[in-house]
Write an enzyme that holds these catalytic residues in place. Structure first.
Site, mmCIF file in Angstrom:
data_model
loop_
_atom_site.group_PDB
_atom_site.id
_atom_site.type_symbol
_atom_site.label_atom_id
_atom_site.label_comp_id
_atom_site.label_asym_id
_atom_site.label_seq_id
_atom_site.Cartn_x
_atom_site.Cartn_y
_atom_site.Cartn_z
ATOM 1 N N ASP A 144 0.830 -1.205 0.000
ATOM 2 C CA ASP A 144 0.000 0.000 0.000
ATOM 3 C C ASP A 144 0.861 1.251 0.000
ATOM 4 O OD1 ASP A 144 -2.103 1.759 0.124
ATOM 5 O OD2 ASP A 144 -2.595 1.367 2.220
ATOM 6 N N ASP A 337 -2.002 6.344 -6.390
ATOM 7 C CA ASP A 337 -2.354 5.433 -5.296
ATOM 8 C C ASP A 337 -2.494 3.998 -5.789
ATOM 9 O OD1 ASP A 337 -3.080 4.608 -2.735
ATOM 10 O OD2 ASP A 337 -5.192 5.004 -3.072
#
Length: 453
Positions: A144, A337
């Protein structure tokens, strides 16, 4: 004369066909196999071309696909996946807004530190396998770029991780004391003290949370090792349905793997997200030998929210033609992202994109909207479909041509709009597929290299 007339008619039709074909060829199209839009049972042979000759590379896989080393778990239904993605995107966007005085990616002055210190785990789609401890225990962890604190399951009663890490069996594990710098670095809302040992806490936007001891141990990344890697040893968990062993934070704040390994890898990393769950990608930690073959653009950062990496769009091309959208429309910036699935664009840009894309897809019947995706098509009976190219134009002129699997998601155009043109955009992971995306944090540069996996 009748024969001559017929011959002229035939020649006329041929010329007409050639002119039509020539006009069509001026537009740029990609061929998308509809099989890539369906679940796959077999892991395909890897086509992995990491460009870095320094640092270390580890395999990266979709956690629900046949290449995943994690225990199999049914992927959420399409609409549920998009619902969770909307929660993730909302969390990221609430962190940022346009700074009207200086422009660029900045946190709104009105926003306070959120009670959620992370975002929904259920949107994280890509996993890597590392070794933790001495002797090393293999851990499959979600990756992440929107999180900083890394952690693994240490609770033997956990239903999430497949192989809980036991710090008592590692000769190199050491918990941090409450007053240690690494503990105070977590912030007042993210650490407590228990029996003089530092306790971390991360609460995610979907309500799940993890709490345990914050400590350090040896981390094995491929053939490399990182000593004294700081991470959480999760003891108390709530709301986890995942079957991975933990989370690896690649954000920009001090607790992330990237910041911790700055001396070793130069605050640079890259990854390639595979085109489908049935194929493989990679994560590379380490400085590139150069940016040859990369389209590069500047990286935007925010002191108020250092976790995220921002980028500035300037335009979009469809079928090789630039859309009539002013660069100022994108001035709020976008967050790059890995955990958000669908790219969010300012409404003005998104409306122009879907209009142009529909014009190039008239040969396919429209289909009903699917959750947040409102530009969908009926590909029934089609093995391959022809779709207009889509390219993102970044600040400085970098043009990034998206893979066919980076344009269509579940038979829909894989973009949606933000609330308004003032909202921060997001470059989601669908659009990043097959690209080697370079984050040179030290030099504040993004790079994009096509066909890397």
């Amino acid at each position: 004369m009748a024969f001559v007339s017929q011959l002229l008619l035939v020649l006329s039709c041929i010329i007409c066909h050639v002119l039509i074909a020539g006009a069509a060829s001026e537009q740029s199209y990609k061929i998308l196999s509809t099989s890539s839009l369906k679940p796959q049972a077999v892991c395909s042979d890897p086509k992995v071309n990491p460009s870095s000759s320094s640092g270390t590379t580890v395999p990266l896989n979709h956690r629900h696909g046949p290449c995943s080393p994690a225990p199999s778990k049914k992927e959420p239904a399409f609409e549920e996946l998009l619902r969770r993605d909307q929660l993730r995107a909302g969390y990221v966007q609430r962190k940022f807004s346009k700074n009207h005085r200086g422009g660029g990616l900045q946190q709104s002055e009105e926003l306070k530190v959120p009670t959620e210190l992370g975002s929904s785990l259920d949107t994280l789609e890509y996993v890597i396998t590392v070794g933790v401890g001495s002797p090393a225990v293999q851990q499959t962890m979600t990756m992440d770029t929107g999180s900083d604190v890394s952690w693994v399951h240490c609770n033997s009663n956990s239903t999430a991780g497949s192989t809980p890490f036991d710090p008592a069996k590692s000769s190199t594990y050491s918990p941090f004391l409450c007053g240690a710098a690494a503990c105070t670095q977590l912030g007042a809302e993210a650490n407590t003290c228990s029996n003089s040992e530092c306790q971390y806490m991360v609460r995610y936007g979907d309500g799940s949370n993890t709490t345990g001891t914050y400590g350090s141990d040896t981390l094995a990344l491929g053939s490399d090792t990182v000593k004294d890697f700081q991470f959480g040893c999760s003891r108390v968990e709530e709301g986890f349905g995942d079957k991975t062993d933990g989370l690896m934070g690649l954000g920009g704040d001090a607790q992330s793997l990237i910041s911790q390994t700055a001396a070793k890898y130069g605050r640079a990393f890259s990854y390639c997200l595979p085109p489908s769950p049935g194929s493989k990608g990679f994560l590379t930690l380490g400085a590139q030998t150069g940016t040859t073959g990369f389209a590069t653009t500047g990286m935007l950062r925010s002191e108020q929210a250092p976790t995220f990496y921002g980028v500035l769009l300037q335009g979009i091309k469809v079928g090789g033609e630039q859309l009539s959208v002013a660069p100022s429309v994108f001035s709020a910036g976008s967050v790059m992202d890995s955990g958000t699935i669908i790219t969010r664009l300012p409404p003005t840009a998104y409306t122009a994109l879907k209009t142009a894309f529909k014009d190039g897809m008239k040969q396919y019947p429209p289909a009903p909207s699917r959750s947040i995706l409102d530009t969908c098509f009926d590909f029934s009976g089609q093995d391959n479909v022809s779709i207009p190219t889509v390219a993102l134009v970044f600040d400085g002129g970098a043009v990034v041509d998206l893979d066919a699997n980076g344009i269509i998601f579940g038979s829909c155009l894989a973009f949606t709009g933000t609330d308004d043109d003032e909202s921060t955009g997001i470059i989601g992971n669908v659009q990043q597929r097959t690209l080697e995306v370079l984050y040179d944090v030290g030099q504040s540069v993004f790079g994009f290299k096509p066909s890397a996996c």
